[in-house]
Design a protein around this motif. Sequence first.
Motif, PDB file in Angstrom:
ATOM      1  N   UNK A 130       0.820  -1.214   0.000  1.00  0.00           N
ATOM      2  CA  UNK A 130       0.000   0.000   0.000  1.00  0.00           C
ATOM      3  C   UNK A 130       0.851   1.260   0.000  1.00  0.00           C
ATOM      4  N   UNK A 131       1.973   1.206   0.693  1.00  0.00           N
ATOM      5  CA  UNK A 131       2.832   2.389   0.794  1.00  0.00           C
ATOM      6  C   UNK A 131       4.287   1.964   0.716  1.00  0.00           C
ATOM      7  N   UNK A 132       5.056   2.666  -0.095  1.00  0.00           N
ATOM      8  CA  UNK A 132       6.478   2.344  -0.254  1.00  0.00           C
ATOM      9  C   UNK A 132       7.287   2.905   0.907  1.00  0.00           C
ATOM     10  N   UNK A 136      12.372   1.466  -0.573  1.00  0.00           N
ATOM     11  CA  UNK A 136      11.681   1.122  -1.821  1.00  0.00           C
ATOM     12  C   UNK A 136      11.819   2.269  -2.823  1.00  0.00           C
ATOM     13  N   UNK A 137      11.547   3.476  -2.360  1.00  0.00           N
ATOM     14  CA  UNK A 137      11.620   4.648  -3.239  1.00  0.00           C
ATOM     15  C   UNK A 137      13.028   4.851  -3.773  1.00  0.00           C
ATOM     16  N   UNK A 138      14.006   4.661  -2.905  1.00  0.00           N
ATOM     17  CA  UNK A 138      15.405   4.839  -3.326  1.00  0.00           C
ATOM     18  C   UNK A 138      15.759   3.851  -4.429  1.00  0.00           C
ATOM     19  N   UNK A 139      15.359   2.603  -4.263  1.00  0.00           N
ATOM     20  CA  UNK A 139      15.678   1.582  -5.260  1.00  0.00           C
ATOM     21  C   UNK A 139      14.991   1.868  -6.598  1.00  0.00           C
ATOM     22  N   UNK A 140      13.755   2.334  -6.529  1.00  0.00           N
ATOM     23  CA  UNK A 140      13.023   2.650  -7.754  1.00  0.00           C
ATOM     24  C   UNK A 140      13.675   3.805  -8.500  1.00  0.00           C
TER      25      UNK A 140
END
Length: 239
Positions: A130-132, A136-140
């Motif tokens: 539901x929420x990164x 997660x955001x860094x990897x993306x």
Amino acid sequence: MLRLKTISLLGHPGELDTLPEGKLLINTINAHSYNTARKDATFAEALLKGDALIPDGASIVLAFKLLRHEKIERIAGWDLFQYEMKKLNAKGGTCFFLGSSEGTLQKIKAKAAGLYPNIRIETYSPPYKAEFSEEDNRRMIEAVNRVTPDLLWVGMTAPKQEKWAYAHLKELDVKGPIGTIGAVFDFFAGNIQRAPLWWQEHSLEWLYRLIKEPKRMWKRYIIGNTIFLGHLLKEKISN
């Protein structure tokens, strides 16, 4: 506040040609996303402050006709996808697909290799949650920036995809358009069949999807479209 009377968007497919070169955030809007944005200020901001907004829904076309006496044409996310892919294929470059499952991304890579031979395809499947997290955001972001693509497609369903792209726009090293196109990933991969042309031309693509997937789509199209019409009527009778 997102209002149908004042919202600014591209009104005709030909206006895609007028978009400037370089990094652009392009979002789509339909009845479902409009209803959601009325309750989600962050989502509304992402739609209003992107670089371009396109009317991906017969409901938005109807709203412009009734409220503003303007004749606009639907520009589906699929139309944007085909336009930008054809444009990039003509000159060659790199396209990044961010979202969906590894299986779907592999289908996309295989199909794109045949249809767009001059485009290098790179992908990343983020975790389903539901929420990164910050990690997660860094990897993306790192996955995208490692490639510095000419074109980035984000497909994580609305409003998640629009909010994510808007929140991290400055961090993304992308040379050209960033499009939030949701279901197009599944359409292109062949996971979901898009409505035949007749249904599209008669503004009935929503009905086709409802017939095909009634259990999943009935709330969105029956309840959601009713709510949208309520918003439209309120604006019609207000000053």
